[in-house]
Motif scaffolding. Structure first.
Motif, short mmCIF file in Angstrom:
data_model
loop_
_atom_site.label_atom_id
_atom_site.label_comp_id
_atom_site.label_asym_id
_atom_site.label_seq_id
_atom_site.Cartn_x
_atom_site.Cartn_y
_atom_site.Cartn_z
N UNK A 137 56.97 5.07 35.70
CA UNK A 137 57.85 6.05 36.11
C UNK A 137 57.78 5.82 37.73
N UNK A 138 59.36 6.20 38.25
CA UNK A 138 59.54 6.33 39.55
C UNK A 138 60.19 7.60 40.07
N UNK A 139 59.64 8.14 41.03
CA UNK A 139 59.98 9.62 41.35
C UNK A 139 60.77 9.52 42.55
N UNK A 187 48.84 12.46 42.42
CA UNK A 187 47.78 13.06 41.39
C UNK A 187 48.33 13.08 39.86
N UNK A 188 49.51 13.14 39.70
CA UNK A 188 49.99 13.06 38.23
C UNK A 188 49.84 11.68 37.73
N UNK A 189 49.58 10.60 38.39
CA UNK A 189 49.31 9.30 37.82
C UNK A 189 50.48 8.33 38.34
N UNK A 190 51.78 8.75 38.91
CA UNK A 190 52.79 8.18 39.37
C UNK A 190 52.50 7.18 40.46
N UNK A 212 59.52 2.76 47.85
CA UNK A 212 60.59 2.14 47.82
C UNK A 212 61.99 2.87 48.60
N UNK A 213 62.87 2.45 48.98
CA UNK A 213 63.85 3.26 49.87
C UNK A 213 65.23 2.70 49.28
N UNK A 266 64.04 12.14 37.79
CA UNK A 266 63.89 13.32 38.39
C UNK A 266 62.78 13.99 37.58
N UNK A 267 62.82 13.57 36.26
CA UNK A 267 61.89 14.35 35.30
C UNK A 267 60.23 13.78 35.35
#
Ligand code: PBG
Length: 327
Positions: A32-34, A71-74, A118-119, A315-316
């Motif tokens: 996942x990417x946030x 911290x969530x692992x992402x 990433x941008x 976004x999730x």
């Protein structure tokens, strides 16, 4: 061929444990990417009304917000900027002390190689007219825009970005950015290309969030018509030839066919962008009590992975990590 009654598919579904060993497209946090909106004008987080749960983050809160993500692992974030000024040519997009340049420096100082930064490389958030490139006459001029995209990419690389992600859908943007990065000595900075980006109504909430709605016309002169699969594959192929390290299909949910075809055809890591409108419709239905949000998100993200996405930009992401672990 042996069929029923020798064959019974329900044997594999008899217990929870069997259902679990038979469940294949499992999401891992590192898939996942946030995406994060960074707002140079804000002092405190600004909630985005059309994207419940998302905010525009001021620079001074960014590290804290990303810390929670890590911290969530992402492992990866994708940054979008809301600059302090806009002009015709989008010059705040490549200002050495622009919002993204500052954001990347903050994150890289704090997290180093623990985080993939990433941008987004585009002009629409930075131009007064809201289009993704330089306007000449009454259209977006492709080749004049390439020059600016190259400058933006290099300025992000200078700040420390790991990947630049060109999203303006100009022809030749990947080639030009690769040349600009290499020319400036940034050979190891990668390109995640928004290769198959469709002109979609599902970007609506994002444009409110980023203040990037075009003041006139629309984006159909550069983003793809959504009724064409083969054109999407051609766009992806061209970006690979131009040097893209990761290619992307965007939006994700309404384009699972394109994701599946791209996965079959190309050996380049494939990202899918679960965009703002896809997020907002789930949130809205959940708020109305019409959908179980956790179940809907888990099913949607799994479908995107099952279709073939190696990376999912969503976004999730943060909420999904906790929900997915229960599968
Ligand atoms: C900017 C850009 C857009 C999105 C990502 N980069 C908007 C657009 O093309 O209008 C949309 C993302 C989303 O809807 O979540 N070029």
């Amino acid at each position: 061929m042996v069929g029923f009654p020798a064959v019974r598919m329900r044997r594999l579904r008899r217990t929870r444990a069997m259902q679990s060993i038979n469940f294949k497209a499992r999401i891992h946090p590192s898939d996942l990417v946030y995406p994060i909106f960074v707002d140079e004008n804000a002092d405190s987080p600004v909630p985005i009304s059309s994207m419940p749960g998302c905010c525009r983050w001021p620079l001074r809160h960014l590290v804290e917000e990303v810390e929670k993500t890590i911290e969530s692992g992402i492992k990866a974030v994708l940054l979008f900027g809301i600059p302090s000024y806009k002009d015709e040519s989008g010059s705040s997009a490549y200002a050495p002390e622009g919002v993204i340049q500052k954001a990347v420096k903050l994150l890289k100082n704090k997290f180093g190689d623990e985080l993939v930064v990433m941008t987004d490389v585009c002009l629409c958030e930075y131009t007064s007219h809201g289009h993704c490139g330089i306007i000449k006459g009454d259209e977006v001029d492709n080749d004049a825009t390439l020059e600016v995209l190259g400058r933006i990419a290099v300025s992000h690389a200078e700040a420390g970005a790991d990947f630049v992600a060109p999203s303006s859908m100009m022809d030749g943007q990947v080639k030009r950015i690769r040349e600009a990065l290499d020319g400036a000595g940034y050979r190891n900075v990668g390109i995640m290309a928004y290769s198959a980006k469709f002109a979609s109504c599902f970007y609506g909430p994002f444009r409110e969030a980023a203040g990037s709605k075009p003041k006139f016309g629309d984006r159909r002169g550069y983003q793809m018509a959504y009724g064409n699969q083969r054109e999407a594959l051609r766009e992806i192929e061209l970006d690979i030839i131009e040097g893209a390290d990761i290619v992307m299909v965007k939006p994700a949910l309404a384009y699972l066919d394109v994701i599946a075809l791209a996965k079959e055809r190309f050996n380049v890591p494939l990202a899918a962008y679960n965009v703002s409108g896809e997020y907002s419709m789930v949130k809205a239905a959940a708020q109305m009590g019409w959908l179980d949000e956790k179940a809907a998100v888990t099913e949607i993200l799994t479908a995107i992975k099952r279709a073939g996405a190696d990376l999912i930009i969503t976004y999730f992401a943060r909420e999904a990590v906790s929900w997915m672990s229960q599968l």
